[in-house]
Every structure is written in C-alpha cells, then in structure tokens.
Design an enzyme around this catalytic site. Structure first.
Site, PDB file in Angstrom:
ATOM      1  N   GLN A   1      32.163  51.325  35.294  1.00 27.37           N
ATOM      2  CA  GLN A   1      31.676  52.464  34.506  1.00 27.37           C
ATOM      3  C   GLN A   1      31.137  53.585  35.399  1.00 27.37           C
ATOM      4  O   GLN A   1      30.669  54.604  34.896  1.00 27.37           O
ATOM      5  CB  GLN A   1      30.583  52.011  33.540  1.00 27.37           C
ATOM      6  CG  GLN A   1      31.081  51.112  32.413  1.00 27.37           C
ATOM      7  CD  GLN A   1      29.961  50.762  31.439  1.00 27.37           C
ATOM      8  OE1 GLN A   1      29.394  51.624  30.773  1.00 27.37           O
ATOM      9  NE2 GLN A   1      29.629  49.485  31.364  1.00 27.37           N
ATOM     10  N   GLY A   2      31.127  53.356  36.703  1.00 27.53           N
ATOM     11  CA  GLY A   2      30.723  54.423  37.636  1.00 27.53           C
ATOM     12  C   GLY A   2      29.351  54.260  38.255  1.00 27.53           C
ATOM     13  O   GLY A   2      28.962  55.061  39.106  1.00 27.53           O
TER      14      GLY A   2
ATOM     15  N   LYS B 121      22.889  42.837  21.037  1.00 30.66           N
ATOM     16  CA  LYS B 121      22.323  44.146  20.658  1.00 30.66           C
ATOM     17  C   LYS B 121      21.874  44.062  19.198  1.00 30.66           C
ATOM     18  O   LYS B 121      22.223  44.891  18.349  1.00 30.66           O
ATOM     19  CB  LYS B 121      23.332  45.267  20.900  1.00 30.66           C
ATOM     20  CG  LYS B 121      23.772  45.307  22.361  1.00 30.66           C
ATOM     21  CD  LYS B 121      24.683  46.453  22.707  1.00 30.66           C
ATOM     22  CE  LYS B 121      25.047  46.450  24.185  1.00 30.66           C
ATOM     23  NZ  LYS B 121      25.958  45.369  24.597  1.00 30.66           N
ATOM     24  N   LEU B 122      21.106  43.033  18.937  1.00 25.55           N
ATOM     25  CA  LEU B 122      20.676  42.662  17.583  1.00 25.55           C
ATOM     26  C   LEU B 122      19.998  43.840  16.885  1.00 25.55           C
ATOM     27  O   LEU B 122      19.131  44.492  17.463  1.00 25.55           O
ATOM     28  CB  LEU B 122      19.703  41.491  17.733  1.00 25.55           C
ATOM     29  CG  LEU B 122      19.571  40.515  16.597  1.00 25.55           C
ATOM     30  CD1 LEU B 122      20.897  39.885  16.238  1.00 25.55           C
ATOM     31  CD2 LEU B 122      18.579  39.414  16.997  1.00 25.55           C
TER      32      LEU B 122
HETATM   33  P1  XMP Z   1      31.101  45.930  32.984  1.00 20.10           P
HETATM   34  O1  XMP Z   1      32.459  45.329  32.964  1.00 20.10           O
HETATM   35  O2  XMP Z   1      31.104  47.402  32.768  1.00 20.10           O
HETATM   36  O3  XMP Z   1      30.383  45.243  31.703  1.00 20.10           O
HETATM   37  O4  XMP Z   1      30.284  45.519  34.195  1.00 20.10           O
HETATM   38  C1  XMP Z   1      29.046  45.437  31.344  1.00 20.10           C
HETATM   39  C2  XMP Z   1      28.652  44.438  30.331  1.00 20.10           C
HETATM   40  O5  XMP Z   1      27.404  44.814  29.807  1.00 20.10           O
HETATM   41  C3  XMP Z   1      27.583  45.318  28.482  1.00 20.10           C
HETATM   42  N1  XMP Z   1      26.978  46.616  28.503  1.00 20.10           N
HETATM   43  C4  XMP Z   1      25.809  46.840  28.018  1.00 20.10           C
HETATM   44  N2  XMP Z   1      24.981  45.998  27.441  1.00 20.10           N
HETATM   45  N3  XMP Z   1      23.470  47.790  27.228  1.00 20.10           N
HETATM   46  C5  XMP Z   1      23.809  46.475  27.035  1.00 20.10           C
HETATM   47  O6  XMP Z   1      23.011  45.732  26.461  1.00 20.10           O
HETATM   48  C6  XMP Z   1      24.283  48.682  27.810  1.00 20.10           C
HETATM   49  O7  XMP Z   1      23.951  49.833  28.012  1.00 20.10           O
HETATM   50  C7  XMP Z   1      25.505  48.166  28.213  1.00 20.10           C
HETATM   51  N4  XMP Z   1      26.517  48.734  28.847  1.00 20.10           N
HETATM   52  C8  XMP Z   1      27.423  47.736  29.009  1.00 20.10           C
HETATM   53  C9  XMP Z   1      29.028  45.383  28.184  1.00 20.10           C
HETATM   54  O8  XMP Z   1      29.300  45.103  26.833  1.00 20.10           O
HETATM   55  C10 XMP Z   1      29.544  44.319  29.101  1.00 20.10           C
HETATM   56  O9  XMP Z   1      29.342  43.036  28.522  1.00 20.10           O
END
Ligand code: XMP
Length: 246
Positions: free
Chosen positions: A207-208, A84-85
C-alpha cells in the site's frame, strides 16, 4: 498478563514488531489450513503476532481457527482477529465471546459505533478476560481521508474525525490503535497525543507505507500481509522487515 503486556513481551522476545496478516488467497478450507500452518512454522521466529482476517474467518470453522491460534500460541505469538467490529453491543459481545473461546488475544473494532450499547460492554468483557480491543484511528488506504479525515464539529470547534477516535481510545482505555503506515505524519500526531497506547500500523510496502518511517514516527507494531505472504520466501521477507525495524 494483559494483552498489551503479552504483545510487548512477544515483541521483545522475538525482537520483531511484525504482526503477520494471514491473508491467503481463496482456496479450499483444507488447503488454507495447511498453508497457514506451514507459513506459521516458517516465520514464527521473525514475527511477534498474527492477524486473522475474513480471508480465513469466513471459510474456516471454529476448530480450524482454534488450531491456527493454538499454533500461534505454541510459537509464543499473539493472535489478533481483524473484524473491524462495528455493531450493537448485543451482537459485538456474541462475536467476541466466540473469538475469546477460539483463543484470540485481541480484536480490531471500529470506534464509530460509539460506547453505550456499542463497544462499551465488549471492552469491559474483553478486559475481564485479559483480552484486548484495538480501535481504528486512521486507516491505511487512500480513501481513509473520506471518513477518518473528515472535518467534524465538536462543541462548535472543527476537528478531524481521527481526533475524536484518539479521544475515544484514551477514554475507553483500549489496548491498541490502528494508524496506517501510509501516513507517518498522522502516526507522529497520534504518538504526540497518546503516549501509552500501542500503535499498530498496516499498509506496509504494497500500500506504499515504509516500515522504517512508521517506526520512526511512533508505531510499535507493523501489520504486514502481502509483502510477506505473497513473496517467494516468506521467512526471508519477514526477516528483512524485522531487521530494518528493530
Ligand atoms: P497488506 O497486504 O496491505 O495487508 O499488508 C494489510 C492487512 O491489514 C488490513 N488492513 C487494515 N486493517 N486497519 C485495519 O484494521 C487498517 O487501516 C487496515 N489497512 C489494512 C488488511 O485488510 C489486510 O488484512
């Protein structure tokens, strides 16, 4: 071949939309390595890519990350770095040069930082090497509304922050957009406005987010970590999600 085409090819070959988040719990670097490589061998036929986050980027070194990325490539998977640079371009370009040298195919960036002296040089550099830049559009967690969902004024007209991020993705010619699976209506909205940039959706199950709804709404790829990594059988869990969304 550019990143988005490689991603598409991997997805078609594997008949899978899953980008596996290798979000391992904290452990010694050697244990993280053996776990990551084992998981990759087990699920390689069920996924089309991997996403490496701070869980591995902080504890592991250049050579170890390269071993993971090389293994992903041996299995015909694309490898995405999730940083997320969000810094000035002088720093972003150094960070991405290291990622490209490791072999990563794409990196997730935050468009909030802007183009000039922000992400602009990074995007040019990435494209010169056929690597991809994926920008955040609307994140998957509940608090996303506090930032991505803000009402902002653009030329005196009220729009959402994510409207600006959609416009930036198109203007900057990025290679992917992140829209959380937890908000299918926003996925649908983004897909209606942008036809030709792939949508990556995290937030599946834990996350749902419902993977089928996300795909129906327009997601191309599903980023899944805990629902697979923390299950009793990573291959079976990955295959179930693969089969319900292909
Ligand atoms: P889970 O365990 O919830 O993890 O399947 C999700 C993975 O993705 C990342 N994550 C995000 N990365 N934008 C992103 O770039 C997002 O909105 C976002 N939501 C979750 C999280 O850190 C984990 O690696």
């Amino acid at each position: 071949m550019v990143f988005s085409e490689r991603m598409r090819k991997a997805s078609l070959e594997k008949r899978s939309r899953i980008v596996l988040g290798l979000d391992l719990k904290p452990d010694l670097p050697e244990n993280l390595m053996s776990k990551a490589l084992k998981i990759l061998d087990e699920v390689c036929d069920e996924i089309c890519g991997i996403k490496v986050n701070l869980h591995l980027i902080i504890p592991l070194g250049f050579n170890e990350l390269k071993e993971i990325v090389d293994k992903a490539h041996v299995h015909n998977l694309q490898a995405i770095a999730d940083l997320k640079l969000n810094d000035i371009s002088a720093t972003n370009v150094v960070a991405t040069k290291i990622l490209w040298d490791i072999g990563f195919d794409a990196v997730i960036c935050n468009p909030f930082v802007g183009f000039e002296e922000g992400l602009g040089p990074c995007i040019q550099e990435a494209h010169s090497k056929d690597r991809g830049i994926i920008t955040l559009t609307y994140m998957s967690h509940k608090g996303a509304v506090e930032g991505y969902g803000l009402d902002v004024l653009k030329g005196g007209v009220s729009v959402k922050m994510y409207d600006l991020f959609i416009e930036r993705a198109v203007e900057w010619n990025v290679d992917g957009m992140i829209v959380g699976a937890t908000n299918p209506s926003i996925i649908k909205y983004v897909r209606a406005r942008v036809k030709d940039i792939p949508i990556f959706s995290p937030g599946i199950f834990v996350q749902g987010g419902d993977p089928r709804e996300a795909v129906r709404a327009g997601s191309d790829y599903l980023i899944v970590a805990r629902a697979i990594i923390e299950s009793n059988n990573v291959k079976v869990s990955a295959r179930e999600i693969k089969n319900m969304t292909w």
